[in-house]
Write a protein that holds these residues in place. Sequence first.
Motif, PDB file in Angstrom:
ATOM      1  N   VAL A 428       0.867  -1.176   0.000  1.00  0.00           N
ATOM      2  CA  VAL A 428       0.000   0.000   0.000  1.00  0.00           C
ATOM      3  C   VAL A 428       0.903   1.225   0.000  1.00  0.00           C
ATOM      4  O   VAL A 428       1.646   1.453   0.960  1.00  0.00           O
ATOM      5  N   TYR A 429       0.871   1.986  -1.070  1.00  0.00           N
ATOM      6  CA  TYR A 429       1.768   3.132  -1.201  1.00  0.00           C
ATOM      7  C   TYR A 429       1.115   4.378  -0.606  1.00  0.00           C
ATOM      8  O   TYR A 429      -0.069   4.646  -0.832  1.00  0.00           O
ATOM      9  N   TYR A 430       1.909   5.153   0.120  1.00  0.00           N
ATOM     10  CA  TYR A 430       1.356   6.337   0.772  1.00  0.00           C
ATOM     11  C   TYR A 430       2.375   7.472   0.780  1.00  0.00           C
ATOM     12  O   TYR A 430       3.582   7.266   0.592  1.00  0.00           O
ATOM     13  N   SER A 431       1.858   8.662   0.993  1.00  0.00           N
ATOM     14  CA  SER A 431       2.692   9.860   1.125  1.00  0.00           C
ATOM     15  C   SER A 431       2.383  10.510   2.470  1.00  0.00           C
ATOM     16  O   SER A 431       1.223  10.567   2.883  1.00  0.00           O
ATOM     17  N   ASP A 432       3.432  11.002   3.145  1.00  0.00           N
ATOM     18  CA  ASP A 432       3.184  11.738   4.381  1.00  0.00           C
ATOM     19  C   ASP A 432       3.396  13.246   4.181  1.00  0.00           C
ATOM     20  O   ASP A 432       3.330  14.016   5.127  1.00  0.00           O
ATOM     21  N   ASP A 433       3.678  13.639   2.916  1.00  0.00           N
ATOM     22  CA  ASP A 433       3.815  15.056   2.577  1.00  0.00           C
ATOM     23  C   ASP A 433       3.543  15.186   1.073  1.00  0.00           C
ATOM     24  O   ASP A 433       4.448  15.042   0.252  1.00  0.00           O
ATOM     25  N   ALA A 443       4.720  10.089 -10.530  1.00  0.00           N
ATOM     26  CA  ALA A 443       5.205   8.873 -11.189  1.00  0.00           C
ATOM     27  C   ALA A 443       4.254   7.706 -10.952  1.00  0.00           C
ATOM     28  O   ALA A 443       3.995   6.901 -11.862  1.00  0.00           O
ATOM     29  N   PHE A 444       3.702   7.608  -9.739  1.00  0.00           N
ATOM     30  CA  PHE A 444       2.736   6.542  -9.443  1.00  0.00           C
ATOM     31  C   PHE A 444       1.430   6.768 -10.198  1.00  0.00           C
ATOM     32  O   PHE A 444       0.812   5.821 -10.683  1.00  0.00           O
ATOM     33  N   ASP A 445       1.012   8.030 -10.273  1.00  0.00           N
ATOM     34  CA  ASP A 445      -0.232   8.345 -10.983  1.00  0.00           C
ATOM     35  C   ASP A 445      -0.151   7.900 -12.446  1.00  0.00           C
ATOM     36  O   ASP A 445      -1.125   7.389 -13.007  1.00  0.00           O
ATOM     37  N   LYS A 446       1.009   8.091 -13.064  1.00  0.00           N
ATOM     38  CA  LYS A 446       1.168   7.712 -14.473  1.00  0.00           C
ATOM     39  C   LYS A 446       1.062   6.204 -14.670  1.00  0.00           C
ATOM     40  O   LYS A 446       0.771   5.738 -15.781  1.00  0.00           O
ATOM     41  N   GLN A 447       1.293   5.458 -13.596  1.00  0.00           N
ATOM     42  CA  GLN A 447       1.161   4.000 -13.670  1.00  0.00           C
ATOM     43  C   GLN A 447      -0.178   3.519 -13.099  1.00  0.00           C
ATOM     44  O   GLN A 447      -0.376   2.330 -12.863  1.00  0.00           O
ATOM     45  N   VAL A 449      -1.402   3.854 -10.159  1.00  0.00           N
ATOM     46  CA  VAL A 449      -1.268   3.300  -8.814  1.00  0.00           C
ATOM     47  C   VAL A 449      -1.741   4.360  -7.810  1.00  0.00           C
ATOM     48  O   VAL A 449      -1.221   5.484  -7.799  1.00  0.00           O
ATOM     49  N   THR A 450      -2.727   4.014  -7.001  1.00  0.00           N
ATOM     50  CA  THR A 450      -3.281   4.943  -6.024  1.00  0.00           C
ATOM     51  C   THR A 450      -2.319   5.132  -4.852  1.00  0.00           C
ATOM     52  O   THR A 450      -1.757   4.169  -4.330  1.00  0.00           O
ATOM     53  N   VAL A 451      -2.143   6.370  -4.460  1.00  0.00           N
ATOM     54  CA  VAL A 451      -1.295   6.708  -3.312  1.00  0.00           C
ATOM     55  C   VAL A 451      -2.178   7.313  -2.225  1.00  0.00           C
ATOM     56  O   VAL A 451      -2.998   8.198  -2.490  1.00  0.00           O
ATOM     57  N   LEU A 452      -2.025   6.813  -1.004  1.00  0.00           N
ATOM     58  CA  LEU A 452      -2.796   7.315   0.131  1.00  0.00           C
ATOM     59  C   LEU A 452      -2.069   8.483   0.789  1.00  0.00           C
ATOM     60  O   LEU A 452      -0.834   8.557   0.757  1.00  0.00           O
ATOM     61  N   SER A 453      -2.819   9.362   1.393  1.00  0.00           N
ATOM     62  CA  SER A 453      -2.243  10.469   2.148  1.00  0.00           C
ATOM     63  C   SER A 453      -2.327  10.146   3.634  1.00  0.00           C
ATOM     64  O   SER A 453      -3.408  10.128   4.221  1.00  0.00           O
ATOM     65  N   LYS A 479       1.778  -4.647   3.404  1.00  0.00           N
ATOM     66  CA  LYS A 479       2.845  -3.762   3.863  1.00  0.00           C
ATOM     67  C   LYS A 479       2.592  -2.353   3.351  1.00  0.00           C
ATOM     68  O   LYS A 479       2.308  -2.157   2.160  1.00  0.00           O
ATOM     69  N   PHE A 480       2.661  -1.366   4.253  1.00  0.00           N
ATOM     70  CA  PHE A 480       2.544   0.030   3.852  1.00  0.00           C
ATOM     71  C   PHE A 480       3.937   0.542   3.488  1.00  0.00           C
ATOM     72  O   PHE A 480       4.897   0.378   4.257  1.00  0.00           O
ATOM     73  N   VAL A 481       4.035   1.172   2.338  1.00  0.00           N
ATOM     74  CA  VAL A 481       5.332   1.633   1.840  1.00  0.00           C
ATOM     75  C   VAL A 481       5.207   3.086   1.388  1.00  0.00           C
ATOM     76  O   VAL A 481       4.339   3.416   0.565  1.00  0.00           O
ATOM     77  N   ARG A 482       6.040   3.942   1.942  1.00  0.00           N
ATOM     78  CA  ARG A 482       6.008   5.338   1.514  1.00  0.00           C
ATOM     79  C   ARG A 482       6.521   5.438   0.083  1.00  0.00           C
ATOM     80  O   ARG A 482       7.377   4.650  -0.337  1.00  0.00           O
ATOM     81  N   VAL A 483       6.030   6.413  -0.660  1.00  0.00           N
ATOM     82  CA  VAL A 483       6.313   6.491  -2.097  1.00  0.00           C
ATOM     83  C   VAL A 483       7.809   6.574  -2.402  1.00  0.00           C
ATOM     84  O   VAL A 483       8.240   6.173  -3.487  1.00  0.00           O
TER      85      VAL A 483
END
Length: 628
Positions: A428-433, A443-447, A449-453, A479-483
Motif C-alpha cells: 500500500v503506497y502512501y505519502s506523508d507530505d 510517477a505513481f499516478d502515471k502507472q 497506482v493509487t497513493v494514500l495520504s 505492507k505500507f510503503v512510503r512512495v
Amino acid sequence: MSEQVKKGGISVETQNIFPVIKKWLYSDKDIFVRELVSNGCDAITKFKRLVSLSEAESDGEPYRIDVVLDNDLGTLTFSDNGIGMNEEEVDKYINKIALSGALDFIEKYEGKGEDDGNGIIGHFGLGFYSAFMIADKVEIKSKSWHDDKAVWWTGNDDGEYEMRSCEREGRGTDVILHINEDEKSYANEYKIREILDKFCSFMPYEIYFTVLPEKVEENKDGEEPGEKEIKPINDTTPLWLKKPQDCTEEEYAEFYRKVFNDYREPLFHIHINAEYPLNFKGILYFPRFENEFGSYEGQVKLYYNQVFVADNIKEVIPEYLLLLKGVIDCPELPLNVSRSYLQTNGYVSKISAHIVKKVCDKINSLFNTEREKYEEMWDGMKLFVEYGCVRDEKFFSKVKDSVLYKTTSGKYVTLKEYASAENFNKKVYYSDDVKQQSAYISAFDKQNVTVLSLDKLMDLQFISAVESGDNGEELKDVKFVRVDSGFSDILKEEKESESTEELEKLTGFVKDALGKGDSLKVSAEYLKDESIPALLNLSEDSRRFADMMKLYGGASSMNMPQEMTLVLNAANPLTSHLSEKIASDGDKELCEKIARQIYLLALIAQRPLEADELSDLIGGASELYSKL
C-alpha cells in the motif's frame, strides 16, 4: 492444658471514627451535598413504594427536595417530604454508624414492587455523616409517615448527640448543617449551586435551591411585585431514560449543549439502552477531532441511579473511548463505600465490552448505510478511530473494514477497495507530505497506482497496527510503503540492459563524485517515467525506526542515519547523456557537476534542501547553463 477463649464484638469509639469520616470517607468534600440530597431521594422513593403497595396514602403534594442556604444563621438545610423517621428509627439509623436503612427497607419489601428497591441509592448508611466534613453541629427534624410525633436530633463532630420530640408540619426530614468557621466557603450561593449542578442535575425528584434572606427586586413601574416563579435546578427525566425512538435530533443536540457547554455540533451520537443482564443506559457523543495537536479532553460522566458519581472511570470506559463525551447510568455498579470509585468485577468488564461493541456497531452502521455522510465525517473522527485501533486489537478487528483512507486525489477508500486494483502487489503506497513528494506521486499516478495520504503522527502507529493485525487472507502480509521507499518495484521498466558495464561505470562514477561514502548507495534502473533523472529510495523499515526515534527520542535522535539509495534513471536523457560522457572519458569536472545536479534534483523531491544544498543547486545550474 486448656486455653481460655475470649469472644466478643468489635466496638468503635465515636471520638475515633468521626475524624476518619471527616478526613478520609470522601475524596471530594463537595460530595456531602450529593449524599444528603440522595438521602432525600431515597426517603421519597421509599414512601412512593409504600403508596404503590397501599400501605401508605399519598397527600397529593408533589415530591420535592429543598436546599436552603441561610446567610444570617450560617446554615445549609436539606429538606424532603419522603418517608420520614420516628424516634426509634433515628436512634437505629443515626445513632449507630453504618446501619443502612436502605438495606433494611429493600429486604422488607423485596419482590413486592415492580423494581424491587433498585431506585434506592444509599446502601451503606454513611452518607449522613458526610455532613460533618463542613459542619461542627448538625440538626435533624423528622416526622414519620406513620407517627404523629416528630423527633429532633442534634449532634456534634465529637460524636455527642441529644434527641427529643418536636413539632414538624407534614412527614419528611430536615437536615440542618451549621457550617463551621473553617468551611465558610460553603456558605456561598454560587459554590452550592455549582455543586448541585455537578452532582444533582438529573436526580429523580425536583430539587429547589433557595438563599435566605431573599433579595426583593424593586418594580420599576411601582406596581406590587407578583409571585416569583421558582424552577427546579434539575431535570428529573434525563434524555438517556427515554427510548431512542422517542428522541429527536434536536433533543440530542440540546442535551449535549446543556451537559457539556459545547456549542460545536458533535458528529453523531450513540444511545445505549442495555437491558438484562447488564441494565444500564447512556448517550455517547462523537466530538469533532479537527487536528491531532488539539486539546481533546473527553468527558464521560458516570451516574448511579441518576446520581453523578465521577468523570472518566477507566474501569467502565476504555481509555481510548474517553476522547468521547457522554453519560452512562449504571444502577447496579459495585461502588465502594463512598460511592466514588468502582470495585472492579466481571459485571464492570461486561459493561465496558458492551460499550465498545455499541461504538463499533455505530461506526459500521454509518459506513454501511450512509457512506456519503460517513465520508464527510471521516476527517473529524479519523484520529479517534485510529487511536482506538492502536490501543485495542478487539476494537480494530470490529471496525477495520470501515476504516477509510484518503487518497492524494481526495477520494476515500477502504483497504479492501485499495487491494481490489489489478496491480495490487501486497503493498500500500502512501505519502506523508503530498507537496514535498509530488514527483513520486506523479510517477505513481502515471502507472495508475493509487497513493494514500497519511500525514499525521498517529498514522505511523496506526499502519503498524494494521500490518500486525488480522486483515483476512486477501490482505495477509500487507505492507505500507512510503512512495520514496518502494517505488522501484512498480515504476521499474522490465528490460535487459544493453550495456551492464556502462551502467556499472555510471553508478561508480556518481558515487565517487558525490563523496557520501557508505551513507549513500547508487544504482541504475530503467524507469517507466523517462522525465525523472533520478529518485532517492529509502528503506521503509529504517525510515520508520528513525521517525519513531525522532518522536520519542528527542533531539538526540534527530540525525539518525538512514539507508538511502540514489536510483539513476537510465531511461532519462540527462542521465543517459552523463553515462555516455563517462563512458567516453569526457570532461570529468563537468560530469561531476552534472552528477551533483542529478543528486540534488532527486534530493529536493524527497525533502527540503539545506541552505548550502540549495545554493549548490542554483549555482551549479547557472554554471551548466553557461556552457550550453
